[in-house]
Design a protein around this motif. Structure first.
Motif, PDB file in Angstrom:
ATOM      1  N   ASN A 110       0.837  -1.213   0.000  1.00  0.00           N
ATOM      2  CA  ASN A 110       0.000   0.000   0.000  1.00  0.00           C
ATOM      3  C   ASN A 110       0.871   1.263   0.000  1.00  0.00           C
ATOM      4  O   ASN A 110       2.088   1.177  -0.143  1.00  0.00           O
ATOM      5  CB  ASN A 110      -0.973  -0.028   1.185  1.00  0.00           C
ATOM      6  N   LEU A 111       0.202   2.403   0.164  1.00  0.00           N
ATOM      7  CA  LEU A 111       0.914   3.692   0.123  1.00  0.00           C
ATOM      8  C   LEU A 111       2.065   3.747   1.131  1.00  0.00           C
ATOM      9  O   LEU A 111       3.177   4.188   0.800  1.00  0.00           O
ATOM     10  CB  LEU A 111      -0.091   4.824   0.394  1.00  0.00           C
ATOM     11  N   ASN A 115       5.914   4.356   0.383  1.00  0.00           N
ATOM     12  CA  ASN A 115       6.606   5.511   0.958  1.00  0.00           C
ATOM     13  C   ASN A 115       7.887   5.085   1.657  1.00  0.00           C
ATOM     14  O   ASN A 115       8.929   5.741   1.528  1.00  0.00           O
ATOM     15  CB  ASN A 115       5.691   6.238   1.946  1.00  0.00           C
ATOM     16  N   MET A 137       3.876   2.774  -8.749  1.00  0.00           N
ATOM     17  CA  MET A 137       2.668   3.063  -7.965  1.00  0.00           C
ATOM     18  C   MET A 137       1.518   3.457  -8.872  1.00  0.00           C
ATOM     19  O   MET A 137       0.382   3.054  -8.669  1.00  0.00           O
ATOM     20  CB  MET A 137       2.931   4.228  -7.008  1.00  0.00           C
ATOM     21  N   VAL A 142      -1.864   2.729  -7.051  1.00  0.00           N
ATOM     22  CA  VAL A 142      -1.730   3.073  -5.638  1.00  0.00           C
ATOM     23  C   VAL A 142      -1.604   4.598  -5.574  1.00  0.00           C
ATOM     24  O   VAL A 142      -0.757   5.166  -6.254  1.00  0.00           O
ATOM     25  CB  VAL A 142      -0.470   2.419  -5.021  1.00  0.00           C
ATOM     26  N   THR A 144      -0.578   8.340  -4.639  1.00  0.00           N
ATOM     27  CA  THR A 144       0.641   8.897  -4.044  1.00  0.00           C
ATOM     28  C   THR A 144       0.266   9.984  -3.043  1.00  0.00           C
ATOM     29  O   THR A 144      -0.841  10.499  -3.081  1.00  0.00           O
ATOM     30  CB  THR A 144       1.545   9.519  -5.118  1.00  0.00           C
ATOM     31  N   SER A 145       1.186  10.313  -2.172  1.00  0.00           N
ATOM     32  CA  SER A 145       0.951  11.392  -1.209  1.00  0.00           C
ATOM     33  C   SER A 145       2.064  12.426  -1.393  1.00  0.00           C
ATOM     34  O   SER A 145       3.068  12.144  -2.042  1.00  0.00           O
ATOM     35  CB  SER A 145       0.979  10.836   0.208  1.00  0.00           C
ATOM     36  N   THR A 148       5.350  10.941  -0.672  1.00  0.00           N
ATOM     37  CA  THR A 148       5.916  10.111  -1.735  1.00  0.00           C
ATOM     38  C   THR A 148       6.639  10.988  -2.746  1.00  0.00           C
ATOM     39  O   THR A 148       7.765  10.700  -3.159  1.00  0.00           O
ATOM     40  CB  THR A 148       4.809   9.350  -2.493  1.00  0.00           C
TER      41      THR A 148
END
Length: 600
Positions: A110-111, A115, A137, A142, A144-145, A148
């Motif tokens: 997952n994220l 990360n 990703m 998935v 991104t933030s 990331t």
DNA sequence: GTAGGGTTAG
């Protein structure tokens, strides 16, 4: 038990430990679950294991835990796998290759997993892997933030990848996270990197910054020069800003660099010139295109339409058909726009009918928007309302707002209130909508309601957008707001405005007061109106440009009746062509006349 | 397989 088969082939270390030394230790340390395929884990086991991972300070110990987690399929538990990954990535005995092994064993990372591993790579000796995983990703959908992106960008900087940085930068901006500083950190910027930045500025309504970037690119210190795509982007910015002189500069650049034959560049030029109110030049570019395509024709029709030349727009529409160019939906937007701006009610309705029947193009929200505007401005408010209720597309806030604008023009209180109700229902009401309603109340002299609504707006803390007019001087766009005193030449401007007011009064100009919101005595109202931003911009234009030069002003809101009259009379008295582009349309004034149906 | 890009209601 063939637990070896569950292992990733590359995890040789782990195989080794499992097969040689640790297996017995592991099974003694942890009670294994009965089935390897079924994940059956209690909160307590999870907690216990996590604290073990966290407290682990030796690599050998860590390897044992890892082996156990694989053996018991606990790697499927996202929390446990994350702790495992995090520990190996940021412990004193960290090793990126080992981190990767664990990462590859996690079934659906997952994220947080991403990360962690991207962060590990960004500070490792192979930062490029961080970027590849970032792209991975996207492929795996998935999300991104900002975190990331921050790690991925750092890694691109470390391995000097412009391409990587640009791609992440574009993605960041697309995701709405501001990170323009990234651009400054790129050591080698190429034209595409510049273009991406310009494009992002335009998308974020920072058009003026986009123009600055064009100048920066063109400066001598900068090695990579604007290309055809840069021109397209910058022309778009000029069109939005109404920056004609800047647009002309870009046009010269285009000619000098041989981009002038490209059809997309020409089509953009047409749009830029027409949106800056320079229809002659738009037409000149249009005529120069040898093989005009549907976009060229649509752009020209649209240009005629917004400049109030409805007849020419319709003629162009007929001409393109004679030349066997098939119209598309956007062509009809232009045609209907022409009808709406010139008040051709019957023709507009006829085109709406013809587009689906004859050309098999279903009307979209833009087409209906034109029709509602057309009917509304013509005073056929009930019919406009019927169109909204009967169309097959869901009415959006814009279309209700169009009708609200018409309610203001015709002082339609009941319908206006109903429309604001619709906007509130859509949860799309803006400060401007309440202002329009205020205008409606004040235009019919309902001061009671004006007071009530003002109180409501104050209570709710509704902030109205300040009116702002811009005028371009030597390629620089200058701003004016109501009662502006910030301009370095403010004294001269106010003096000029007083002088203009005197001259216009002699010519018969009387301040129109119904549009003013406050219940003031007539004389006071006249005073309150006198420093509207468009008047200041016009006064500045008269002050700084030689006699006979056209004055072009762009305004963020709708122009009021009084400023409209002011500009009309001024165009005759001062013998100046005045072109005001407001939120909804162009107002062309020449020799004391207005080219459209006057104010509406 | 190679980023960034032409006309669109108020």
């Amino acid at each position: 038990m063939s637990y070896f088969l569950t292992l990733h082939p590359s995890s040789l270390n782990l195989r080794f430990y499992l097969s040689v030394s640790c297996f017995t230790t592991l099974t003694n340390l942890f009670p294994t679950t009965s089935s390897q395929n079924q994940l059956n884990i209690t909160k307590q086991t999870q907690k216990h294991l996590i604290s073990l991972i966290k407290s682990c300070s030796k690599k050998t110990h860590f390897l044992q835990i890892h082996a156990h987690i694989i053996l018991t399929s606990l790697i499927q538990d996202p929390t446990i796998s994350l702790h495992l990954l995090s520990r190996i990535s940021f412990s004193p005995f960290r090793e990126t290759r080992y981190s990767r092994q664990i990462f590859d064993q996690i079934p659906n990372p997952n994220l947080s997993h991403f990360n962690t591993i991207i962060r590990a790579y960004s500070i490792s000796n192979s930062p490029e892997q961080a970027f590849f995983l970032f792209k991975n990703m996207r492929q795996k959908c998935v999300p991104t933030s900002p975190l990331t992106c921050s790690f991925a960008i750092k890694s691109c900087i470390r391995f000097c990848s412009l391409i990587g940085g640009v791609q992440i930068h574009a993605r960041i901006l697309r995701d709405g996270v501001q990170a323009c500083r990234v651009f400054d950190e790129i050591s080698q910027r190429d034209t595409v990197a510049w273009n991406v930045l310009i494009s992002c500025y335009i998308r974020n309504q920072r058009t003026r910054d986009a123009l600055c970037l064009f100048d920066n690119m063109n400066s001598e210190e900068n090695e990579c020069k604007p290309d055809d795509v840069t021109c397209l982007l910058v022309l778009h910015a000029c069109a939005q800003l109404g920056a004609l002189e800047f647009g002309e500069k870009v046009h010269s650049f285009i000619e000098e660099h041989g981009y002038g034959d490209a059809k997309n560049v020409c089509n953009s030029l047409i749009a830029m010139y027409s949106r800056c109110g320079s229809l002659d030049k738009a037409y000149w570019v249009f005529k120069g295109i040898r093989e005009k395509n549907v976009v060229s024709w649509s752009a020209m029709i649209h240009g005629f339409a917004i400049n109030g030349h409805g007849r020419e727009a319709i003629e162009a529409f007929e001409e393109m058909q004679r030349r066997s160019v098939l119209p598309d939906d956007q062509t009809f937007t232009g045609v209907l726009l022409a009808c709406s701006h010139c008040g051709f009610v019957d023709e507009g309705m006829m085109f709406l009918d013809r587009m689906s029947k004859e050309f098999n193009i279903l009307p979209n929200i833009h087409h209906y928007g034109c029709i509602v505007d057309l009917l509304g401005r013509a005073g056929l408010l009930d019919q406009a309302y019927q169109v909204i209720m009967s169309m097959e597309v869901k009415p959006d806030s814009t279309i209700w707002r169009t009708l609200l604008g018409a309610c203001r023009i015709h002082g339609h209180v009941n319908l206006g209130e109903r429309v604001v109700g619709q906007l509130i229902e859509l949860k799309a009401q803006e400060a401007g909508d309440y202002v329009l309603l205020l205008n409606i109340y004040s235009s019919v002299g309902n001061w009671e309601k004006v007071k009530e609504l003002r109180c409501f707006m104050k209570e709710k803390g509704i902030q109205t957008t300040p009116g702002c007019s811009t005028i371009e001087l030597k390629g620089v766009v200058q701003d004016f707001v109501v009662d502006d005193v910030s301009h370095p030449r403010k004294d001269e401007i106010y003096e000029m405005l007083d002088e203009i007011n005197k001259q216009l009064k002699i010519a018969g100009y009387v301040a129109e007061i119904t549009s003013e919101l406050h219940n003031l005595a007539a004389e006071e109202k006249g005073y309150a109106l006198s420093y509207h931003s468009e008047k200041l911009a016009i006064a500045f234009g008269v002050l700084v440009t030689p006699p006979g030069t056209a004055i072009r002003v762009a305004k963020n809101l709708r122009i009021c009746v009084d400023c409209h009259n002011f500009a009309k009379v001024l165009s005759g008295v001062y013998n100046r062509e005045v072109i005001i582009r407001d939120r909804t349309r162009f107002h062309h004034f020449r020799e004391g006349h207005c080219s459209c149906n006057d104010y509406w």
